[in-house]
Design a protein around this motif. Structure first.
Motif, mmCIF file in Angstrom:
data_model
loop_
_atom_site.group_PDB
_atom_site.id
_atom_site.type_symbol
_atom_site.label_atom_id
_atom_site.label_comp_id
_atom_site.label_asym_id
_atom_site.label_seq_id
_atom_site.Cartn_x
_atom_site.Cartn_y
_atom_site.Cartn_z
ATOM 1 N N ARG A 185 3.415 74.949 -68.702
ATOM 2 C CA ARG A 185 4.680 74.215 -68.653
ATOM 3 C C ARG A 185 4.981 73.601 -70.014
ATOM 4 N NH1 ARG A 185 9.068 74.789 -65.538
ATOM 5 N NH2 ARG A 185 10.175 72.838 -65.181
ATOM 6 N N HIS A 225 19.688 67.293 -68.884
ATOM 7 C CA HIS A 225 18.721 68.341 -68.561
ATOM 8 C C HIS A 225 19.461 69.661 -68.490
ATOM 9 C CE1 HIS A 225 15.996 70.759 -65.957
ATOM 10 N NE2 HIS A 225 15.093 70.193 -66.726
ATOM 11 N N ASP A 261 19.710 72.867 -66.924
ATOM 12 C CA ASP A 261 19.263 73.633 -65.760
ATOM 13 C C ASP A 261 19.283 75.136 -66.015
ATOM 14 O OD1 ASP A 261 18.885 71.328 -64.213
ATOM 15 O OD2 ASP A 261 21.001 71.298 -63.617
ATOM 16 N N SER A 271 16.223 76.074 -68.263
ATOM 17 C CA SER A 271 14.923 75.711 -67.691
ATOM 18 C C SER A 271 14.557 76.682 -66.577
ATOM 19 C CB SER A 271 14.970 74.290 -67.124
ATOM 20 O OG SER A 271 15.280 73.345 -68.122
ATOM 21 N N ASN A 272 13.261 76.754 -66.267
ATOM 22 C CA ASN A 272 12.828 77.512 -65.094
ATOM 23 C C ASN A 272 11.647 76.782 -64.453
ATOM 24 O OD1 ASN A 272 10.348 78.437 -66.358
ATOM 25 N ND2 ASN A 272 11.598 79.933 -67.467
ATOM 26 N N LYS A 273 11.269 77.209 -63.294
ATOM 27 C CA LYS A 273 10.284 76.473 -62.501
ATOM 28 C C LYS A 273 8.855 76.629 -63.006
ATOM 29 C CE LYS A 273 12.964 76.614 -58.199
ATOM 30 N NZ LYS A 273 12.978 77.047 -56.778
ATOM 31 N N THR A 274 8.588 77.701 -63.732
ATOM 32 C CA THR A 274 7.193 77.987 -64.056
ATOM 33 C C THR A 274 6.784 77.691 -65.498
ATOM 34 O OG1 THR A 274 7.792 80.285 -64.532
ATOM 35 C CG2 THR A 274 7.043 79.769 -62.291
ATOM 36 N N ASP A 324 10.787 73.634 -69.487
ATOM 37 C CA ASP A 324 11.661 72.547 -69.065
ATOM 38 C C ASP A 324 12.469 72.160 -70.293
ATOM 39 O OD1 ASP A 324 12.713 70.723 -67.320
ATOM 40 O OD2 ASP A 324 11.225 69.184 -67.753
#
Length: 273
Positions: free
Chosen positions: A143, A168, A170, A173-176, A179
């Motif tokens: 991360r 931020h 969005d 960014s991605n979940k894995t 950020d």
């Protein structure tokens, strides 16, 4: 981040939240070599030195090719090297912006700003992916936090005045793996503050400003006033001829209220003629 002396004195815009650069693994500085990105670069370097994170700074220039003022890419690199910062160039594949405009058959507009999305944001996003992969390998952490800095100022336009100084991202960014936060460090600065920062730094600025240009975007920007287009045309007659030819081939004027052949004719007539 510390603020410049006269920042926020008007009280018209909210002060952005304090940002600690050391909270980020990558601090990406978008630079066009224009005055705003130049002032922002100097400002961020000052803070990065104070926090001991100079090694996390990366300056990125989106190369637009012939539609830029001559020497823009080289100046962006020289400015980054002055501070000892890693410098990256990104570029869209498939021809320069003017060629892309002709393929689309229409000029960019306020509602269709594909010049920014296709030639700046998308290539920078690709660089972000590569930088995150590098940092993941170095850090051993899947991360990665990225701060994406841009030199947009509220004073420039109504649309930019409504931009949040910090948000931020969005979309990027991605979940894995990553950020991403977006930061406009000099959002509330005046033009006077920008130039003071540049002159105090001693780092050279682009000569187009000495010609009378207020902004260093494309040589012929669809958002530029007629005076700026005239100055640009006087110093870039061959590129102006290319634009006029494209305008005529497409049968679509540069703007609803402004054709570039009018700019060319005004320059050819000369003052007082």
């Amino acid at each position: 981040m510390t603020t410049s002396p006269d920042q926020f004195t008007l009280g018209l815009l909210p002060e952005p939240p304090p940002i600690r650069l050391r909270d980020y693994d990558i601090i990406l500085i978008n630079t066009s070599a224009g005055k705003d990105s130049q002032a922002m670069l100097d400002y961020i370097v000052e803070q990065a030195k104070a926090e001991g994170v100079m090694d996390r700074l990366v300056a990125v220039h989106a190369d637009l090719g012939r539609v830029e003022w001559a020497g823009t890419r080289e100046l962006a690199e020289a400015q980054a090297k002055h501070y000892g910062i890693r410098f990256e160039v990104v570029k869209r594949n498939g021809g320069d912006l003017l060629e892309h405009i002709e393929k689309r058959g229409m000029w960019p507009s306020m509602k269709q700003r594909y010049c920014t999305s296709d030639y700046k944001r998308a290539p920078v996003r690709t660089l972000m992916t590569r930088l995150v992969q590098e940092r993941c390998w170095q850090k051993g952490d899947p991360r990665i936090r990225t701060l994406n800095c841009m030199g947009l100022r509220a004073e420039e336009s109504s649309a930019r005045s409504k931009r949040a100084p910090f948000s931020h991202d969005d979309d990027d960014s991605n979940k894995t793996k990553r950020d991403v936060d977006e930061c406009l460090p000099i959002h509330n600065w005046s033009e006077r503050e920008v130039w003071k920062r540049i002159y105090d730094s001693g780092v050279p600025h682009h000569k187009a400003y000495d010609f009378g240009m207020k902004r260093l975007s494309c040589v012929f920007c669809v958002f530029a006033p007629p005076k700026a287009l005239l100055i640009a045309g006087q110093h870039n007659p061959e590129l102006l001829a290319d634009y006029v030819a494209a305008e005529q081939r497409m049968g679509h004027t540069f703007r609803v209220d402004q054709s570039l052949v009018e700019i060319q004719n005004a320059i050819n007539k000369g003052p007082g003629r």
